[in-house]
Design a protein around this motif. Structure first.
Motif, short mmCIF file in Angstrom:
data_model
loop_
_atom_site.label_atom_id
_atom_site.label_comp_id
_atom_site.label_asym_id
_atom_site.label_seq_id
_atom_site.Cartn_x
_atom_site.Cartn_y
_atom_site.Cartn_z
N ARG A 283 51.00 -40.40 -39.79
CA ARG A 283 52.10 -40.69 -40.72
C ARG A 283 53.42 -40.70 -39.96
O ARG A 283 53.53 -40.06 -38.92
N GLU A 286 59.52 -37.24 -40.32
CA GLU A 286 60.59 -37.13 -41.33
C GLU A 286 61.85 -37.87 -40.84
O GLU A 286 62.55 -38.50 -41.63
N ILE A 289 61.58 -41.51 -41.62
CA ILE A 289 61.69 -41.77 -43.06
C ILE A 289 63.15 -41.70 -43.51
O ILE A 289 63.59 -42.47 -44.37
N GLN A 290 63.90 -40.77 -42.91
CA GLN A 290 65.32 -40.64 -43.25
C GLN A 290 66.07 -41.94 -42.93
O GLN A 290 66.87 -42.41 -43.72
N PRO A 293 63.56 -45.59 -45.27
CA PRO A 293 62.75 -45.10 -46.39
C PRO A 293 61.49 -45.94 -46.62
O PRO A 293 60.50 -45.45 -47.15
N ARG A 296 58.07 -44.56 -45.59
CA ARG A 296 57.53 -43.36 -46.22
C ARG A 296 56.03 -43.40 -46.46
O ARG A 296 55.31 -42.44 -46.20
N SER A 297 55.53 -44.52 -46.95
CA SER A 297 54.10 -44.56 -47.33
C SER A 297 53.20 -45.06 -46.20
O SER A 297 52.01 -45.26 -46.41
#
Ligand SMILES: C[S@@+](CC[C@H](N)C(=O)[O-])C[C@H]1O[C@@H](n2cnc3c(N)ncnc32)[C@H](O)[C@@H]1O
Length: 315
Positions: A283, A286, A289-290, A293, A296-297
């Motif tokens: 994955r 973080e 992702i910040q 976005p 994220r998935s």
């Protein structure tokens, strides 16, 4: 408008391109992966995209790496034929970054987003039936099944009924029109996710036969990989990831159904031609992702054709 490549460092790590390699970027998009692969080693990149706009945009990148980036318009499910027609029959690394690019989502005229008003189109290539064609033509139960199976939408029957009622008044031709019909019958929940999200996903997957493409693309990729060659796949929702996970586990000879004696399903079945490079899906961190976005998935899975290159071991 731009597309930020997702999990780029992890993708490069698993692809590990070397000088002289022949690499396939099967979903060229904004060319983020291709650019990084070309910069990482003196390899040749073949890049496929079904979207003519993506291929046209790629000309600038091809000019930066003369003779090393070859762009091909078409579906990755046809990669064996597309490449054979250009005398390419074996690859050292292949990457698939599934779904749509930010270029496609952010262009209201392509009809992928319910946030902007545009024609209800959703075709990645400009051919075949559009989302509007489906929404106005499918029978109520087929429409409901599509929303349920490809969007995991629990209120699929209610939405299908509302669509059929609305289209009797006037054909549904725009994104905003469809989103409004869905929002009238699906209450917003506390997740903050727009009630139209799942239905739009379902229609997009169906319009582009995305799951069929994944099955064909994975099988073709496995045929094209040279010994030691790697396949890296980044997916964005559970329907995609399920197909990728099952395919890779079977290719690596892992039992698909865990048993009491082998709870992780790690016993090799017979002569596996491939080894998993990722034990479970990786994955994004973080920090990514910040910044992005849309990452994220994302889930990344990778496998390699045996025998592995020297000094490498499967996890
Ligand atoms: C997520 S984007 C790829 C972004 C790219 N990795 C980058 O860094 O810019 C996915 C791209 O794949 C293309 N695509 C999706 N399904 C495809 C298929 N079956 N065959 C060929 N291209 C496809 C889409 O048109 C889109 O441009």
């Amino acid at each position: 408008m731009n597309h930020t490549p997702v999990m780029l460092a992890e993708v490069l790590h698993h692809l590990a391109p070397r000088d002289g390699d022949t690499v396939l970027d099967a979903t060229f998009g904004g060319g983020g992966y291709s650019a990084a692969i070309l910069a990482a080693s003196h390899c040749t990149v073949w890049a496929i995209d079904r979207d003519p706009d993506a291929i046209a945009r790629g000309a600038a990148l091809a000019a930066r790496f003369p003779g090393r980036l070859q762009l091909v318009q078409g579906c990755f499910g046809d990669m064996v034929n597309l490449l054979a027609a250009r005398d390419v029959t074996a690859l050292d690394a292949i990457v698939l970054d599934l779904g749509v690019s930010s270029f496609q989502i952010d262009d209201a005229g392509r009809g992928f987003s319910f946030r902007a008003d545009g024609p209800l189109d959703m075709r990645m290539a400009a051919s075949g039936p559009s989302a509007s064609d489906l929404v106005n033509a499918l029978g109520e139960s087929e429409l409901a099944d599509t929303l349920y199976q490809l969007g995991e939408e629990r209120l699929s029957r209610r939405i299908a009924k509302a669509i059929v009622t609305a289209r009797k008044e006037a054909p549904i031709t725009t994104t905003v029109q469809l989103a409004a019909i869905i929002r009238r019958v699906v209450p917003a929940d506390r997740s903050g996710i727009d009630p139209a999200t799942r239905s739009f996903q379902a229609l997009r997957i169906r319009v582009n036969d995305e799951l069929g493409e994944i099955v064909r693309g994975l099988e073709a990729a496995a045929r094209l990989l040279s010994p030691g060659g790697r396949l890296v796949v980044v997916s964005f929702h559970s329907l995609e990831d399920r197909l990728v996970k099952r395919f890779m586990q079977e290719a690596a000879g892992r039992a698909p159904a865990p048993s009491r004696h082998d709870p992780a399903g790690l016993t090799a079945r017979g002569e596996a031609g491939f080894a998993l490079l990722t034990r479970s899906a990786e994955r994004p961190g973080e920090a990514e992702i910040q910044i992005n976005p849309r990452a994220r998935s994302a889930r990344l899975r990778a496998l390699a054709r045996l025998p592995l290159r020297r000094f490498e071991a499967a996890p």
